[in-house]
Design an enzyme around this catalytic site. Structure first.
Site, PDB file in Angstrom:
ATOM      1  N   ARG A 170       0.842  -1.201   0.000  1.00 49.21           N
ATOM      2  CA  ARG A 170       0.000   0.000   0.000  1.00 49.21           C
ATOM      3  C   ARG A 170       0.873   1.244   0.000  1.00 49.21           C
ATOM      4  O   ARG A 170       0.582   2.231  -0.670  1.00 49.21           O
ATOM      5  CB  ARG A 170      -0.942   0.020   1.208  1.00 49.21           C
ATOM      6  CG  ARG A 170      -1.660   1.366   1.372  1.00 49.21           C
ATOM      7  CD  ARG A 170      -2.740   1.363   2.440  1.00 49.21           C
ATOM      8  NE  ARG A 170      -2.373   0.665   3.654  1.00 49.21           N
ATOM      9  CZ  ARG A 170      -1.578   1.169   4.606  1.00 49.21           C
ATOM     10  NH1 ARG A 170      -1.008   2.352   4.459  1.00 49.21           N
ATOM     11  NH2 ARG A 170      -1.333   0.450   5.694  1.00 49.21           N
TER      12      ARG A 170
ATOM     13  N   TYR B 203     -16.861  16.495 -15.939  1.00 42.93           N
ATOM     14  CA  TYR B 203     -17.215  15.083 -15.896  1.00 42.93           C
ATOM     15  C   TYR B 203     -18.241  14.838 -14.801  1.00 42.93           C
ATOM     16  O   TYR B 203     -18.119  15.354 -13.687  1.00 42.93           O
ATOM     17  CB  TYR B 203     -15.949  14.255 -15.665  1.00 42.93           C
ATOM     18  CG  TYR B 203     -16.177  12.820 -15.285  1.00 42.93           C
ATOM     19  CD1 TYR B 203     -16.983  11.989 -16.074  1.00 42.93           C
ATOM     20  CD2 TYR B 203     -15.609  12.286 -14.145  1.00 42.93           C
ATOM     21  CE1 TYR B 203     -17.211  10.675 -15.718  1.00 42.93           C
ATOM     22  CE2 TYR B 203     -15.816  10.967 -13.783  1.00 42.93           C
ATOM     23  CZ  TYR B 203     -16.625  10.170 -14.572  1.00 42.93           C
ATOM     24  OH  TYR B 203     -16.851   8.873 -14.221  1.00 42.93           O
TER      25      TYR B 203
ATOM     26  N   ASP C 135      -7.570  18.773 -15.098  1.00 42.12           N
ATOM     27  CA  ASP C 135      -7.851  17.407 -15.537  1.00 42.12           C
ATOM     28  C   ASP C 135      -7.404  17.312 -16.993  1.00 42.12           C
ATOM     29  O   ASP C 135      -8.016  17.905 -17.881  1.00 42.12           O
ATOM     30  CB  ASP C 135      -9.344  17.112 -15.391  1.00 42.12           C
ATOM     31  CG  ASP C 135      -9.692  15.666 -15.701  1.00 42.12           C
ATOM     32  OD1 ASP C 135      -8.962  15.030 -16.495  1.00 42.12           O
ATOM     33  OD2 ASP C 135     -10.707  15.170 -15.176  1.00 42.12           O
TER      34      ASP C 135
END
Length: 385
Positions: free
Chosen positions: A55, A108, A180
């Site tokens: 992780r 989005y 983005d």
């Protein structure tokens, strides 16, 4: 992390080589998939290469993150389980209750849902602006604004924002500019070089490029911010797995040649659509009459593979176009080698219905793939009827 050894190489070379060092054990030219959860320590706290638990870090993910930083010209790249996982980590790193965010009026649907239904519940305020209009961005600012969020080209209306201009607005306001870059990819556009603070990607799309992986990324040129993001990435845990990281790395190697073909095909499709009697409007920044064409030409290498268009006959006619397409597969997502078609109002942007981000009912969005352009033109022609 960045890979300074590739700093002066061309994009195409970096895409193939940055982070992709030969395996020291076998000499394999492709980084192995380290499908492992934990690592042997040489004594308590004695880590081999800094790895203790996957992780926190995994060698395959490190290779991808190094590659991402090199492609965007950043100091730190971070890979996540999805684009929205990346966005969630970013927002929880940058924002506190009471802070304010400016979001685009054409974003989005998943990003809108994250702000409207999730982040707002812990006291973050947001307002909408037309980010293609600097005056609209300035008007949306408040003394509490900490982030200005931009998509360019935007999803699904293909709006174009002048990144350098909005970056200056953000600096003056003491806010971070987040861009983005999913629709463009780092091959076509470099937001960090234009003044952005953080770049967001859905790796699912053009970076992976083959509709076979889900992933997200954050890249920043600010080393200190990169460390903060890395801390939260580990603390929150929505990391990219080793196999997904490997798949994205494989896809990135052909990103440049794919984006060239996507852009070439999309230009032909957009030209055909502008001349079709049943198409009322074509939204593609490569068209000279697109309101953002000049800015796109300035900040993008070419105009990408995404096109939206509005049809005569309204929403039902748009739905029928989607249903009649054969070579264009009806499905959500974008950026794969195969062409896709969808109805944003009922599919990817259904969550924005009734809001300031609601999209027109007569809108169709296509992700133009790398098939033969003549075949794509024939399919859209028959779908339009």
């Amino acid at each position: 992390m960045s890979d300074d050894s590739h700093e002066h190489q061309s994009f195409e070379t970096r895409a193939i080589h940055a982070g992709n060092t030969a395996d020291p054990l076998t000499g394999a030219v492709v980084p192995p998939i380290y499908q492992v959860s934990t690592y042997k320590q040489d004594g308590v706290g004695g880590l081999r290469g800094g790895y203790e638990y996957s992780r926190s870090a995994n060698p395959t993910r490190t290779a991808l993150e190094t590659n991402l930083a090199a492609l965007e010209g950043g100091r730190r790249g971070l890979a996540f389980a999805s684009g929205l996982a990346a966005e969630d980590c970013l927002l929880r790193t940058l924002l506190s209750p009471g802070d304010h965010v400016v979001i685009p009026n054409d974003a989005y649907g998943g990003t809108f849902r994250l702000f409207a239904k999730v982040v707002s519940r812990w006291g973050v305020e947001w307002s909408v602006a037309d980010t293609s209009d600097p005056a609209s961005v300035r008007a949306a600012l408040t003394p509490k604004t900490k982030v200005i969020w931009v998509e360019t080209p935007s999803n699904p209306l293909l709006g174009i924002t002048d990144i350098a201009v909005v970056a200056e607005i953000a600096r003056t306001a003491g806010a971070k500019l987040v861009v983005d870059n999913t629709f463009a990819s780092p091959y076509l556009q470099q937001p960090l070089a234009l003044g952005a603070d953080v770049v967001v990607h859905s790796l699912t799309k053009y970076m992976g490029g083959h509709s076979d992986v889900v992933g997200g990324a954050l890249i920043t040129a600010d080393a200190a911010l990169g460390e903060e993001l890395a801390y939260h990435q580990n603390a929150m845990g929505a990391v990219a797995g080793p196999f997904d990281s490997w798949i994205v790395l494989r896809g990135i190697k052909t990103l440049a040649v794919r984006m060239d073909r996507h852009s070439e095909n999309a230009t032909k499709v957009a030209d055909m659509l502008t001349r079709h009697a049943k198409v009322s409007k074509v939204l593609y920044p490569g068209l000279p009459d697109h309101p953002g064409h000049e800015i796109a030409a300035k900040q993008m290498r070419s105009f990408g593979g995404m096109i939206s268009f509005q049809v005569t006959g309204g929403e039902e006619a748009a739905v029928e176009v989607c249903n009649r397409a054969k070579l264009f597969t009806l499905g959500e997502s974008l950026g794969g080698v195969e062409s896709l078609i969808e109805h944003p109002g009922r599919m990817t942007h259904a969550s924005a219905a009734g809001s300031a981000l609601e999209v027109p009912g007569d809108l169709v969005r296509v992700s133009v793939g790398i098939e033969n352009a003549d075949d794509l033109l024939a399919d859209l022609t028959q779908a339009l009827g």
